[in-house]
Design a protein around this motif. Sequence first.
Motif, short mmCIF file in Angstrom:
data_model
loop_
_atom_site.label_atom_id
_atom_site.label_comp_id
_atom_site.label_asym_id
_atom_site.label_seq_id
_atom_site.Cartn_x
_atom_site.Cartn_y
_atom_site.Cartn_z
N PHE A 49 0.84 -1.20 0.00
CA PHE A 49 0.00 0.00 0.00
C PHE A 49 0.87 1.26 0.00
N SER A 50 1.91 1.26 0.85
CA SER A 50 2.79 2.44 0.94
C SER A 50 3.52 2.69 -0.37
N ALA A 51 4.09 1.62 -0.96
CA ALA A 51 4.84 1.76 -2.21
C ALA A 51 3.93 2.25 -3.34
N THR A 52 2.70 1.75 -3.38
CA THR A 52 1.76 2.17 -4.42
C THR A 52 1.39 3.64 -4.25
N PHE A 53 1.13 4.01 -2.99
CA PHE A 53 0.77 5.42 -2.71
C PHE A 53 1.90 6.37 -3.10
N PHE A 54 3.13 6.04 -2.69
CA PHE A 54 4.25 6.93 -2.99
C PHE A 54 4.64 6.87 -4.47
N ALA A 55 4.37 5.76 -5.13
CA ALA A 55 4.63 5.70 -6.58
C ALA A 55 3.76 6.71 -7.31
N ILE A 56 2.50 6.78 -6.91
CA ILE A 56 1.59 7.75 -7.54
C ILE A 56 2.02 9.18 -7.21
N GLY B 181 7.03 14.37 -10.38
CA GLY B 181 8.05 14.41 -11.41
C GLY B 181 9.19 13.42 -11.21
N TRP B 182 9.14 12.61 -10.13
CA TRP B 182 10.17 11.59 -9.88
C TRP B 182 9.77 10.30 -10.61
N HIS B 183 9.80 10.33 -11.92
CA HIS B 183 9.25 9.23 -12.71
C HIS B 183 10.03 7.93 -12.54
#
Length: 329
Positions: free
Chosen positions: A23-30, A36-38
Amino acid sequence: MIKQDNYDYRRFALRILLVVTIFSATFFAIKNWISGWHSFAMMEAVVAFFWSYILSIVSTTRHLKRWSLIYLCTFYFLVLYGIYFSSYENGLFAWLFIFPIISYLLLGRKLGTILTTISVFIGLGFLGRLVWQLNSDVQWIVMANFGLCVIAIWTMVYVYESKSEAVITRLQEQVTRDPLTGLLNVRNLNDILVSVLYSAERRGESVTIAYIDLNDFKKINDTQGHQKGNEILLTVAKIIKNITRTEDHSFRYGGDEFCIIFPNCTIEQAKNSYGKRLKEEVHKELDKLTMSIGYAETGAEGYLSPDDFINQADKDMYATKCTFKMQTS
């Protein structure tokens, strides 16, 4: 049973950690993609997808420690990568505080110590680089506080895990060992026998069981007392421990009965080597004590079930005891 419960506890812990970090990784990925940190956002998304795969197999995998190690390594890499390429203000370094906790939680004391040592010192190095770039005048204060906090957490987790392992080992001994003789107790006989027979069948080896009963033991207890009886049981158990190999399994079956499983051993070897030596040693230590020993062998021509195997040895012992009674009557 206790070790299995601990194993299930680590499995449950990994499952919860996976849910939280996916959940955390998905949230921060978005969030990072929007900011702009693609490249970092794509890496977080890939890692989250990979963790989802681990989550799908964590309940059934037989390689829990291996998958836990893979999960931790990807998690540490993701955090360290983020620390290296981001700024101090984003607070990503705070994840370093849980490195010791989750390492010991999932891997135990030994492997957890190795992974924590590597990850903490690399993390401190990455953080030192950030602090130096931010403000070299306060770097030592920041690094000292951070380092001391991590080490304090690490120490507490290490102490807890060490004490926990000691308690588990002690409880495991109490559950699996006979309190008087120190031999394995009968509750473990079937499980161990199933494992031994499975290994023997894979390798095409023979397995032999010796079933031992002390003759006239009830009479000894009645005439000389239970203390004398316990001393005899302890002496016999000590002799059994001395004459058996590391791979053998020795049990106190109950009362004055003992059982020994001999992997990769024929009935002739068990009789001529172990049985003969057991009687000789018992005669040296306990001059008037005699015993009846029954044997059973199973091997490549057809493996018996655990129950049939034990019953066959029990019948052979009973026949030996009947012969002894006829000779002494």
